[in-house]
Design a protein around this motif. Structure first.
Motif: not given
Length: 288
Positions: A6, A8, A44, A46, A87
């Motif tokens: 992930m 961030s 964030y 992923s 997102r």
């Protein structure tokens, strides 16, 4: 080990120590304690799916999540499910301290285990800040397991799988509702028994492949096939014996040894029980 990868970008949020985590095949759970200044924010994304659960929050509703289409706060629920590649943004409405659980999931692995398509609509539908008492209870137990790290891996993995089954509302397969095995579990078991039909196979080992207890697996296997696992395996072994007999390149004694029987007499007894004929009589009938 599975890595969620992930990415961030955060501003104003700070972890209070490192995360506590556990990892299993295709899943990773981590627990974070975080402080946030008023106006703190994060972004964030992923390649894997993620379930976010607010475990504790000193200012209820202070954390707001958004996915570009919807904004929701923890006052409407403590759970958020984010599909792969989506997102999301977070924002702290005021100073806050919170503890949260992230469960990262490789959907391809999860879908394969449950016989689903990775493109199943249920797996790709985002849900922000919703409530579900069962998921929250399982998330709490999973967080405790991450923190203590004292139990067998199967404990945390089972909690995570139960949580995901509840999250995606996956029903019991029709075959299992009737007392049998699902197609996926039956295929796992029969493939293993066929591949190992010439050697002794422990019931515990086959049951473990399906994630079931030995007693339940044996009952469900017979409900699906009409045979016990041992009887099904013996059918496969006798089929291999017939192939070698018909090839005509080995003696019955040599075939007995190669196919896992104690001796020719043992092979003859088992073969006659399954085929109604001794190996020699079957071979004569085959050659006619």
């Amino acid at each position: 080990m599975f890595h969620p990868n992930m990415q961030s970008i955060v501003e104003g949020f700070a972890p209070s120590g490192g995360p506590k985590w556990r990892s299993w095949n295709g899943m990773l759970a981590d627990v974070w304690a975080v402080t946030g200044a008023a106006g703190a924010s994060g972004e964030y994304v992923s390649p894997h799916a993620r379930l976010f659960c607010v475990l504790e929050e000193d200012q209820p509703g202070s954390i707001v999540l958004a996915d570009g289409r919807k904004t929701a706060s923890a006052s409407s629920g403590r759970l958020s499910y984010v599909p792969p590649g989506m997102r999301t943004w977070s924002r702290a409405a005021g100073e806050t301290r919170l503890r949260h659980l992230d469960l990262h999931v490789d959907l391809r692995h999860f879908a394969q285990r449950l016989g689903l398509s990775p493109r199943d609509e249920r797996l790709l539908r985002p849900r922000l800040m919703f409530a579900n008492a069962r998921i929250e209870a399982l998330a709490g137990l999973l967080a405790e397991d991450c923190i203590s790290g004292a139990r067998h891996d199967r404990y945390g993995e089972s909690l995570a799988m139960a949580l995901l089954v509840e999250l995606f509302e996956i029903p019991l397969p029709a075959e299992e509702a009737r007392g049998g095995l699902s197609q996926r579990r039956l295929r796992l078991a029969t493939d293993y028994l066929a591949d190992n039909c010439l050697v002794t196979v422990r019931l515990d080992d086959v049951a473990a492949l399906t994630g079931l207890s030995p007693s339940y697996f044996a009952s469900a296997f017979k409900a699906s096939t009409g045979l016990t696992p041992h009887q099904w395996q013996m059918q496969q072994r006798i089929a291999r014996v017939k192939e070698r007999l018909s090839a005509g390149r080995s003696s019955i004694s040599d075939i007995a040894s190669a196919c896992g029987f104690a001796d020719q007499a043992h092979l003859t007894r088992v073969f006659k029980r399954h085929s109604g004929l001794t190996p020699a009589a079957w071979l004569r009938s085959f050659e006619l």
